[in-house]
Design an enzyme around this catalytic site. Structure first.
Site, PDB file in Angstrom:
ATOM      1  N   TYR A 139      -3.004  14.155   2.722  1.00 18.87           N
ATOM      2  CA  TYR A 139      -3.192  13.905   1.284  1.00 18.87           C
ATOM      3  C   TYR A 139      -2.975  15.202   0.490  1.00 18.87           C
ATOM      4  O   TYR A 139      -2.056  15.945   0.772  1.00 18.87           O
ATOM      5  CB  TYR A 139      -4.586  13.312   0.983  1.00 18.87           C
ATOM      6  N   LYS A 165      -0.871   4.136   8.455  1.00 18.93           N
ATOM      7  CA  LYS A 165       0.211   4.167   7.462  1.00 18.93           C
ATOM      8  C   LYS A 165       1.524   4.695   8.056  1.00 18.93           C
ATOM      9  O   LYS A 165       2.614   4.326   7.638  1.00 18.93           O
ATOM     10  CB  LYS A 165      -0.195   5.038   6.258  1.00 18.93           C
ATOM     11  N   VAL A 168      -9.750   7.882   7.196  1.00 17.83           N
ATOM     12  CA  VAL A 168     -11.123   8.003   6.719  1.00 17.83           C
ATOM     13  C   VAL A 168     -12.169   7.704   7.821  1.00 17.83           C
ATOM     14  O   VAL A 168     -13.360   7.940   7.632  1.00 17.83           O
ATOM     15  CB  VAL A 168     -11.291   7.118   5.445  1.00 17.83           C
ATOM     16  N   TYR A 181      -3.174  -5.429   5.100  1.00 17.51           N
ATOM     17  CA  TYR A 181      -3.379  -3.981   4.969  1.00 17.51           C
ATOM     18  C   TYR A 181      -4.729  -3.569   5.576  1.00 17.51           C
ATOM     19  O   TYR A 181      -4.824  -2.579   6.315  1.00 17.51           O
ATOM     20  CB  TYR A 181      -3.294  -3.571   3.489  1.00 17.51           C
ATOM     21  N   SER A 225      -6.179   5.312   7.652  1.00 17.55           N
ATOM     22  CA  SER A 225      -4.888   5.735   7.088  1.00 17.55           C
ATOM     23  C   SER A 225      -3.881   6.231   8.119  1.00 17.55           C
ATOM     24  O   SER A 225      -2.695   6.374   7.793  1.00 17.55           O
ATOM     25  CB  SER A 225      -5.095   6.827   6.033  1.00 17.55           C
TER      26      SER A 225
HETATM   27  N1  GLN Z   1      -8.756   1.600   4.768  1.00 18.50           N
HETATM   28  C1  GLN Z   1      -8.895   2.765   3.943  1.00 18.50           C
HETATM   29  C2  GLN Z   1      -8.551   2.447   2.491  1.00 18.50           C
HETATM   30  O1  GLN Z   1      -7.587   1.802   2.243  1.00 18.50           O
HETATM   31  C3  GLN Z   1      -7.981   3.839   4.458  1.00 18.50           C
HETATM   32  C4  GLN Z   1      -8.059   5.088   3.620  1.00 18.50           C
HETATM   33  C5  GLN Z   1      -8.003   6.348   4.423  1.00 18.50           C
HETATM   34  O2  GLN Z   1      -8.092   6.362   5.636  1.00 18.50           O
HETATM   35  N2  GLN Z   1      -7.906   7.454   3.731  1.00 18.50           N
HETATM   36  O3  GLN Z   1      -9.243   2.844   1.597  1.00 18.50           O
END
Ligand code: GLN
Length: 311
Positions: free
Chosen positions: A246, A69, A264, A194, A66
């Site tokens: 988050y 992003k 994650v 993605y 993430s």
């Molecule tokens: N690739 C992971 C997903 O889309 C990224 C989520 C994350 O890092 N929180 O679920």
């Protein structure tokens, strides 16, 4: 106090005292390849202009997840402008976890709340310019090469495959948004971009360099050029404060006050307005999906060196 005063042995000692926090976390389960990471990995790099302090496993390659992003948001804003991007994704934080689907149904029109949750990030990725998925991911990689000065940064195909085989929730989010005309096109190709974006791999030093540029209005300390327009760097940093951790973003803003983003994989990126960039890796995650030791390290560094932007 400026981060330039941090010495390697000081950072190393701090990390040793914080390492036990990793034991409070657990390894992610839904992406098997991430589950296989070494839970004892702990690396950190802090940079500002041409100085870099690094300790632990700062050279280890990990996937961004993430954290990516933040970078795709900057690129899509540069490609499409604010009006287009924010017609597809909102600006509001959420108390829900990053993979939530229910908010999409409650919001009318059902655009995702912000670009830092999965639905919002998928919508943002759909806006990266390019005629094909390959071109979009290629442009994102080129942008990252420019930000880090490291042309060797690439995609970890193994992690991407592992996520692709377990992507039904993100698939559901994508098709839901398509059916509500938030995004369009081929959803499988979009998911592919993605997932590859999440599987871009780099080390803590590369990540710290990105943080430094985002922190200091998008300016590349080497060339003096703005790789990211200042207004876009500001928007990105603001989302990092309000949504980067988050549904733990509020508490983190109070404890650390550092614009930051987690992933994650246990990755964390920090970006301070004085150009201090921070890159951290420690895979075990707390209940909200943030690196348990990474979070503690960034909080401790911020308190020690008075990094909070809210002072
Ligand atoms: N690739 C992971 C997903 O889309 C990224 C989520 C994350 O890092 N929180 O679920």
């Amino acid at each position: 106090m400026n981060s330039l005063f941090i010495e390697e042995k000081e950072l190393d000692a701090l990390m040793k005292s914080i390492q036990p926090y990793a034991k409070k976390g657990s390894m992610p389960e839904y992406i098997p390849e991430l589950n296989k990471m070494d839970p004892d990995l702990f690396g950190c790099a802090i940079c500002n202009e041409d100085s870099m302090t690094a300790a632990g496993d700062a050279d280890y390659l990990f996937t961004l997840q993430s954290v990516s992003k933040v970078i795709s948001l900057a690129l899509s804003l540069m490609d499409q402008g604010e009006e287009v991007v924010f017609s597809k994704v909102g600006m509001e934080p959420t108390g829900d976890p990053f993979h939530t689907i229910h908010a999409l149904e409650e919001e009318k029109p059902s655009k995702p709340l912000n670009p830092m949750i999965n639905a919002g990030a998928i919508a943002v990725t759909s806006l990266i310019a390019g005629k094909s998925g390959e071109e979009k991911i290629g442009r994102l990689l080129t942008f990252i090469h420019e930000l880090t000065g490291n042309p060797a940064i690439s995609i970890c195909e193994k992690t991407a495959r592992s996520e692709k085989e377990n992507a039904d929730l993100n698939r559901a989010l994508s098709y839901f948004m398509k059916s509500h005309q938030v995004i369009d096109g081929d959803m499988e190709s979009l998911l592919d971009v993605y997932i590859k974006q999440c599987s871009i791999q780099m080390n803590c030093k590369d990540l710290a360099r990105i943080g430094s540029i985002i922190g200091k209005k998008g300016r590349d300390p080497n060339s003096g050029r703005n790789i990211i327009p200042p207004r876009i760097a500001r928007i990105v940093k603001t989302f990092m404060v309000t949504c980067g951790m988050y549904n733990a973003s509020g508490e983190f803003a109070i404890r650390a006050g550092v614009p930051a983003k987690s992933g994650v994989s246990g990755a964390m990126l920090g970006a301070l307005p004085d150009g201090t960039g921070i890159g951290i890796i420690s895979p075990p995650l707390d209940k909200k999906g943030n690196s348990a030791a990474g979070l503690k390290l960034l909080e401790t560094l911020s308190q020690k060196y008075k990094w909070s932007i809210f002072t």
